[in-house]
Design a protein around this motif. Structure first.
Motif, PDB file in Angstrom:
ATOM      1  N   THR A   1      10.975 -35.823 -18.414  1.00  0.00           N
ATOM      2  CA  THR A   1      10.572 -34.868 -19.462  1.00  0.00           C
ATOM      3  C   THR A   1      11.192 -35.222 -20.803  1.00  0.00           C
ATOM      4  N   ASN A   2      12.450 -35.591 -20.791  1.00  0.00           N
ATOM      5  CA  ASN A   2      13.127 -35.975 -22.034  1.00  0.00           C
ATOM      6  C   ASN A   2      12.516 -37.240 -22.635  1.00  0.00           C
ATOM      7  N   GLN A   3      12.124 -38.160 -21.765  1.00  0.00           N
ATOM      8  CA  GLN A   3      11.474 -39.380 -22.230  1.00  0.00           C
ATOM      9  C   GLN A   3      10.138 -39.065 -22.892  1.00  0.00           C
ATOM     10  N   ALA A   4       9.377 -38.152 -22.290  1.00  0.00           N
ATOM     11  CA  ALA A   4       8.089 -37.748 -22.867  1.00  0.00           C
ATOM     12  C   ALA A   4       8.293 -37.064 -24.218  1.00  0.00           C
ATOM     13  N   LYS A   5       9.366 -36.260 -24.335  1.00  0.00           N
ATOM     14  CA  LYS A   5       9.675 -35.606 -25.611  1.00  0.00           C
ATOM     15  C   LYS A   5      10.017 -36.640 -26.668  1.00  0.00           C
ATOM     16  N   ALA A   6      10.829 -37.629 -26.278  1.00  0.00           N
ATOM     17  CA  ALA A   6      11.223 -38.683 -27.219  1.00  0.00           C
ATOM     18  C   ALA A   6      10.008 -39.456 -27.701  1.00  0.00           C
ATOM     19  N   GLU A   7       9.015 -39.598 -26.826  1.00  0.00           N
ATOM     20  CA  GLU A   7       7.780 -40.316 -27.191  1.00  0.00           C
ATOM     21  C   GLU A   7       6.773 -39.400 -27.878  1.00  0.00           C
ATOM     22  N   ASN A   8       7.130 -38.110 -27.964  1.00  0.00           N
ATOM     23  CA  ASN A   8       6.238 -37.107 -28.555  1.00  0.00           C
ATOM     24  C   ASN A   8       4.886 -37.084 -27.830  1.00  0.00           C
ATOM     25  N   ASN A   9       4.947 -37.239 -26.514  1.00  0.00           N
ATOM     26  CA  ASN A   9       3.752 -37.299 -25.676  1.00  0.00           C
ATOM     27  C   ASN A   9       3.532 -35.922 -25.035  1.00  0.00           C
ATOM     28  N   GLN A  10       2.773 -35.078 -25.750  1.00  0.00           N
ATOM     29  CA  GLN A  10       2.585 -33.707 -25.296  1.00  0.00           C
ATOM     30  C   GLN A  10       1.805 -33.631 -23.989  1.00  0.00           C
ATOM     31  N   SER A  11       0.785 -34.480 -23.829  1.00  0.00           N
ATOM     32  CA  SER A  11      -0.021 -34.432 -22.602  1.00  0.00           C
ATOM     33  C   SER A  11       0.826 -34.794 -21.380  1.00  0.00           C
ATOM     34  N   LYS A  12       1.725 -35.765 -21.555  1.00  0.00           N
ATOM     35  CA  LYS A  12       2.594 -36.150 -20.453  1.00  0.00           C
ATOM     36  C   LYS A  12       3.570 -35.022 -20.122  1.00  0.00           C
ATOM     37  N   MET A  13       4.080 -34.354 -21.161  1.00  0.00           N
ATOM     38  CA  MET A  13       4.987 -33.227 -20.952  1.00  0.00           C
ATOM     39  C   MET A  13       4.277 -32.106 -20.205  1.00  0.00           C
ATOM     40  N   ASP A  14       3.019 -31.828 -20.592  1.00  0.00           N
ATOM     41  CA  ASP A  14       2.244 -30.782 -19.914  1.00  0.00           C
ATOM     42  C   ASP A  14       2.020 -31.137 -18.451  1.00  0.00           C
ATOM     43  N   SER A  15       1.714 -32.402 -18.206  1.00  0.00           N
ATOM     44  CA  SER A  15       1.455 -32.862 -16.840  1.00  0.00           C
ATOM     45  C   SER A  15       2.707 -32.762 -15.983  1.00  0.00           C
ATOM     46  N   LEU A  16       3.852 -33.185 -16.540  1.00  0.00           N
ATOM     47  CA  LEU A  16       5.110 -33.113 -15.806  1.00  0.00           C
ATOM     48  C   LEU A  16       5.508 -31.677 -15.500  1.00  0.00           C
ATOM     49  N   GLY A  17       5.194 -30.786 -16.446  1.00  0.00           N
ATOM     50  CA  GLY A  17       5.551 -29.385 -16.277  1.00  0.00           C
ATOM     51  C   GLY A  17       4.848 -28.712 -15.119  1.00  0.00           C
ATOM     52  N   LYS A  18       3.755 -29.290 -14.649  1.00  0.00           N
ATOM     53  CA  LYS A  18       2.981 -28.713 -13.546  1.00  0.00           C
ATOM     54  C   LYS A  18       3.369 -29.291 -12.185  1.00  0.00           C
ATOM     55  N   THR A  19       4.230 -30.288 -12.177  1.00  0.00           N
ATOM     56  CA  THR A  19       4.609 -30.913 -10.906  1.00  0.00           C
ATOM     57  C   THR A  19       5.519 -29.990 -10.111  1.00  0.00           C
ATOM     58  N   GLU A  20       5.562 -30.192  -8.796  1.00  0.00           N
ATOM     59  CA  GLU A  20       6.402 -29.371  -7.925  1.00  0.00           C
ATOM     60  C   GLU A  20       7.883 -29.546  -8.279  1.00  0.00           C
ATOM     61  N   ALA A  21       8.253 -30.774  -8.689  1.00  0.00           N
ATOM     62  CA  ALA A  21       9.653 -31.028  -9.060  1.00  0.00           C
ATOM     63  C   ALA A  21      10.060 -30.174 -10.257  1.00  0.00           C
ATOM     64  N   ALA A  22       9.168 -30.082 -11.259  1.00  0.00           N
ATOM     65  CA  ALA A  22       9.469 -29.286 -12.445  1.00  0.00           C
ATOM     66  C   ALA A  22       9.504 -27.803 -12.112  1.00  0.00           C
ATOM     67  N   LEU A  23       8.541 -27.343 -11.309  1.00  0.00           N
ATOM     68  CA  LEU A  23       8.494 -25.931 -10.934  1.00  0.00           C
ATOM     69  C   LEU A  23       9.715 -25.542 -10.105  1.00  0.00           C
ATOM     70  N   LYS A  24      10.144 -26.460  -9.228  1.00  0.00           N
ATOM     71  CA  LYS A  24      11.341 -26.201  -8.432  1.00  0.00           C
ATOM     72  C   LYS A  24      12.577 -26.099  -9.313  1.00  0.00           C
ATOM     73  N   PHE A  25      12.666 -27.002 -10.288  1.00  0.00           N
ATOM     74  CA  PHE A  25      13.811 -26.972 -11.206  1.00  0.00           C
ATOM     75  C   PHE A  25      13.839 -25.658 -11.981  1.00  0.00           C
ATOM     76  N   GLN A  26      12.676 -25.199 -12.443  1.00  0.00           N
ATOM     77  CA  GLN A  26      12.597 -23.942 -13.189  1.00  0.00           C
ATOM     78  C   GLN A  26      13.042 -22.768 -12.322  1.00  0.00           C
ATOM     79  N   ARG A  27      12.621 -22.778 -11.046  1.00  0.00           N
ATOM     80  CA  ARG A  27      13.024 -21.685 -10.134  1.00  0.00           C
ATOM     81  C   ARG A  27      14.544 -21.694  -9.919  1.00  0.00           C
ATOM     82  N   GLU A  28      15.086 -22.880  -9.730  1.00  0.00           N
ATOM     83  CA  GLU A  28      16.520 -22.979  -9.491  1.00  0.00           C
ATOM     84  C   GLU A  28      17.322 -22.627 -10.734  1.00  0.00           C
TER      85      GLU A  28
END
Length: 389
Positions: A156-183
């Motif tokens: 996610t940080n790499q996508a932010k550094a690249e200013n890649n919004q579509s990649k950030m949106d895609s990563l945000g929907k992954t189970e890994a990201a959702l799990k991190f948010q829950r934790e």
């Protein structure tokens, strides 16, 4: 002859009782510190920038403080010229501290790391260590969930550094990201409940207010109920009074601006009265070079200054930077056309009870504070009204 001996003994006894010998001694033995290094003794849990209460010089790897405290008090030990340090409770006893100190200088930021700290002779410090175990447990939980989410955070940080919004949106929907948010959500809910339990468990003594001051960075009205649960003894204690002032800050609106002097970049002093002479409205603006919201407001202040300076408006900017060079560098870049000063000893930020920046106060020509803690849009709106009168 006997009566003379008794009188002499009484006088000697009275002199001994009135002597000003120190009530506590704090002897420290440090490794990694050169002789001649200054160790600072700074009051802690004040939520203010305070000056050192005492200074000791390291000789043969040791330093010593002596003094008297009315009751156990929390202090920081710091190496002069370095951030970092360690903390302990001092009470009127013979206290010994040992530690290994590692001095680092990274990109101009000097840090003193204290490791393997051992404190003997202060029962209150021993109790402090016991009462703070909940913080150690929370730190371990924080590390666990951050380590578990390291991979998705890195992506996610790499996508932010690249200013890649579509990649950030895609990563945000992954189970890994959702799990991190829950934790993450679960962790902070646990922090809140753990804090409340620690404060409640100590509501009858000064430990309750002290723990709030020690573990929390800032306060909002939401924590007022936590304070109200404390006993009168706790509220009226040394730390209880400090906490009360944090939770129920005094408003300056309607009061006369305090008299104070400032030091400019040339180390020249000038009084606020001199700066405000002949002005109708003066903005006192507390900021710092590292404060992003402060820097963001500067272009807006420039616009307001250009419009109203000729009508009697003045700005007095006061930096709370610890690094004078960083302040000067920021001024050079921002090119502010109004007086700028450095609050090196934090006396002014303490005088105005500054808890966060940017912090602003608007003073009228009579020296009365008429507005506080506002943004540039509100300032502009009010000045437009004021100057139409």
């Amino acid at each position: 002859m006997k009566s003379k001996w008794i009188m002499t003994a009484l006088v000697v006894g009275l002199m001994a009782g009135c002597s000003s010998s120190p009530k506590y001694t704090l002897t420290g033995k440090l490794t990694g510190i050169a002789d001649g290094t200054e160790i600072l003794l700074v009051p802690g849990a004040t939520h203010k920038d305070v000056l050192p209460e005492d200074t000791a010089v390291v000789r043969d790897g040791t330093f010593k403080f002596t003094g008297d405290v009315p009751e156990p008090r929390f202090y920081y030990l710091r190496v002069n010229g370095y951030y970092g340090g360690t903390s302990l409770f001092i009470e009127n006893s013979k206290i010994e501290l040992t530690a290994d100190v590692k001095l680092e200088d990274t990109d101009g930021r000097k840090w003193a790391g204290f490791e393997n700290v051992q404190v003997k002779g202060s029962p209150t410090h021993d109790l402090y260590v016991e009462k703070m175990k909940f913080k150690e447990e929370l730190n371990a939980q924080y590390k666990a969930y951050m380590d578990a989410g390291a991979d998705i955070l890195s992506q996610t940080n790499q996508a932010k550094a690249e200013n890649n919004q579509s990649k950030m949106d895609s990563l945000g929907k992954t189970e890994a990201a959702l799990k991190f948010q829950r934790e993450e959500k679960a962790f902070f809910e646990n922090v809140n409940s753990t804090y409340q339990k620690a404060f409640s468990d100590n509501k009858d003594t000064w430990w309750g207010p002290f723990l709030m001051l020690n573990v929390m960075s800032y306060f909002t009205p939401e924590q007022q109920p936590w304070f109200e649960q404390f006993s009168d003894e706790a509220k009226n204690s040394y730390y209880g009074k400090i906490l009360h002032d944090q939770l129920y800050p005094k408003s300056f609106v309607g009061e006369q601006a305090p008299a104070f002097s400032l030091t400019d970049e040339k180390a020249e002093k000038i009084s606020f009265a001199e700066l405000s002479k002949g002005k109708k409205y003066i903005l006192i603006d507390f900021w710092a070079s590292w404060c992003a919201p402060c820097r963001k407001e500067i272009p807006n202040l420039k616009k307001i200054y250009a419009e109203y300076a000729s009508q009697g408006f003045e700005i007095v900017s006061i930096s709370i930077d610890d690094d004078a060079e960083a302040w000067k560098k920021a001024m050079e870049k921002e090119q502010m056309q109004w007086p700028n000063f450095l609050d090196a000893d934090k006396s002014l930020s303490n005088l105005f009870n500054i808890k966060a920046i940017p912090a602003c106060f608007l003073v009228d020509e009579k020296g009365q504070i008429i507005l506080e803690n506002f943004k540039s849009d509100e300032l502009e709106k009010n000045l437009k009204t004021f100057f139409k009168r």
